[in-house]
Design an enzyme around this catalytic site. Structure first.
Site, PDB file in Angstrom:
ATOM      1  N   GLU A 193       0.801  -1.217   0.078  1.00  0.00           N
ATOM      2  CA  GLU A 193      -0.028  -0.085  -0.053  1.00  0.00           C
ATOM      3  C   GLU A 193       0.801   1.187   0.056  1.00  0.00           C
ATOM      4  O   GLU A 193       0.626   2.350  -0.597  1.00  0.00           O
ATOM      5  CB  GLU A 193      -1.131   0.017   1.101  1.00  0.00           C
ATOM      6  CG  GLU A 193      -1.830   1.406   1.359  1.00  0.00           C
ATOM      7  CD  GLU A 193      -2.916   1.246   2.420  1.00  0.00           C
ATOM      8  OE1 GLU A 193      -3.318   2.329   2.517  1.00  0.00           O
ATOM      9  OE2 GLU A 193      -3.140   0.011   3.001  1.00  0.00           O
ATOM     10  N   ALA A 208      10.993  -1.324   8.628  1.00  0.00           N
ATOM     11  CA  ALA A 208      12.325  -0.820   9.136  1.00  0.00           C
ATOM     12  C   ALA A 208      11.926  -0.041  10.355  1.00  0.00           C
ATOM     13  O   ALA A 208      12.689   0.045  11.344  1.00  0.00           O
ATOM     14  CB  ALA A 208      13.178  -0.079   8.108  1.00  0.00           C
TER      15      ALA A 208
END
Length: 295
Positions: free
Chosen positions: A94, A132
């Site tokens: 997305e 991350a």
């Protein structure tokens, strides 16, 4: 009623197979999967059950600039949109889809898969874990969801996600900390290393505040934790004796390993005690029986 009951891929193939379909949300990857199709961006729609609700504007701007220069290297993984012929629902990617619109792309590359609602949710959780910038609590909650909702063990997750089993177990232990400490971990005021040293303390919240105020290192936090609570609680007549830190630590480790609530009642100066394991579903009971029988 499930929106898409066809189940041709996913859970039956195992967690590792699902992982192979989850591309990293990063356009700088040197290699890319081959897209099945290129479709108009307006025919692609986000997953309404996507667990990730926020997207950092600065990171999106940076990704958008990269896409404008290099294009989308990693295709989006999609499935046919339920009840909307010719349209697609995002399973993974997305963030790339949003950045592509900012870069004014007219088409996006997609990999088409046939997933049911359960598989879509599982992949969304897996993709979320790969972020991350994920904080320790969100990462731990992702592991807990995979264990509770889909029955994956710590060993299975460690193998599929490329993590060590101890990494997953240590993060799951953080979920036993008081909610205030969860907030410190989410905000970055505490690191996972700091928080692990406080697991099992009756006054973990007070110790955490001291760690933050004094800007202690992880090693200094471990030393502080070994000294015990700095503030002694007043004894209340008839009140139960609080458990020692070693017992609480053992409860947390067993709970993380089994994925179930574990309570240890060990009387002081006694050799024996009582171990209680709580299960929420019959599936969890079956899992426990398999563990105890060595299967």
């Amino acid at each position: 009623m499930a929106r898409n009951t066809k189940k041709t891929r996913g859970l039956g193939r195992g967690l590792s197979a699902l992982m192979s379909d989850v591309a990293q949300d990063d356009t700088t990857t040197a290699t890319s999967a081959r897209a099945d199709l290129h479709v108009p961006v307006e025919r692609v729609h986000p997953n309404p059950d996507q667990p990730r609700r926020t997207f950092a504007p600065d990171a999106l701007e940076e990704l958008s600039a990269s896409i404008a220069e290099k294009g989308i290297i990693q295709p989006l993984i999609v499935r046919p949109a339920p009840h909307h012929d010719g349209h697609y629902e995002i399973v993974a990617g997305e963030r790339r889809w949003r950045a592509a619109q900012m870069a004014k792309l007219h088409e996006v590359p997609i990999i088409l898969r046939e997933y049911d609602d359960t598989e879509v949710l599982e992949i969304a959780i897996i993709e979320n874990i790969q972020r991350a910038d994920l904080n320790p609590i969100d990462e731990a909650m992702g592991y807990r969801q995979l264990m509770d909702r889909f029955g994956h063990t710590q060993e299975q997750m460690a193998t599929a996600l490329g993590k060590s089993r101890s990494h997953i177990a240590n993060l799951l232990r953080l979920l036993t900390l008081p909610k205030e400490l969860h907030g410190y971990l989410v905000s970055g005021a505490l690191t996972a290393g700091h928080a692990r040293a406080l697991v099992g303390h009756d006054l973990a919240t007070e110790l955490a505040r001291e760690v933050i105020q004094r800007k202690l290192s992880v090693r200094e936090t471990e030393k502080l934790a070994k000294k015990g609570p700095a503030i002694k609680k007043r004894a209340v007549p008839g009140a139960p004796v609080p458990k020692d830190a070693d017992t609480v630590q053992l409860e947390n480790e067993l709970a993380a390993a089994l994925g179930m609530k574990v309570t240890i009642d060990h009387k002081p100066k006694a050799e024996g005690g009582k171990l209680t394991i709580g299960y929420r579903t019959l599936e969890q009971l079956d899992d426990l029986m398999r563990v105890l029988s060595g299967q």
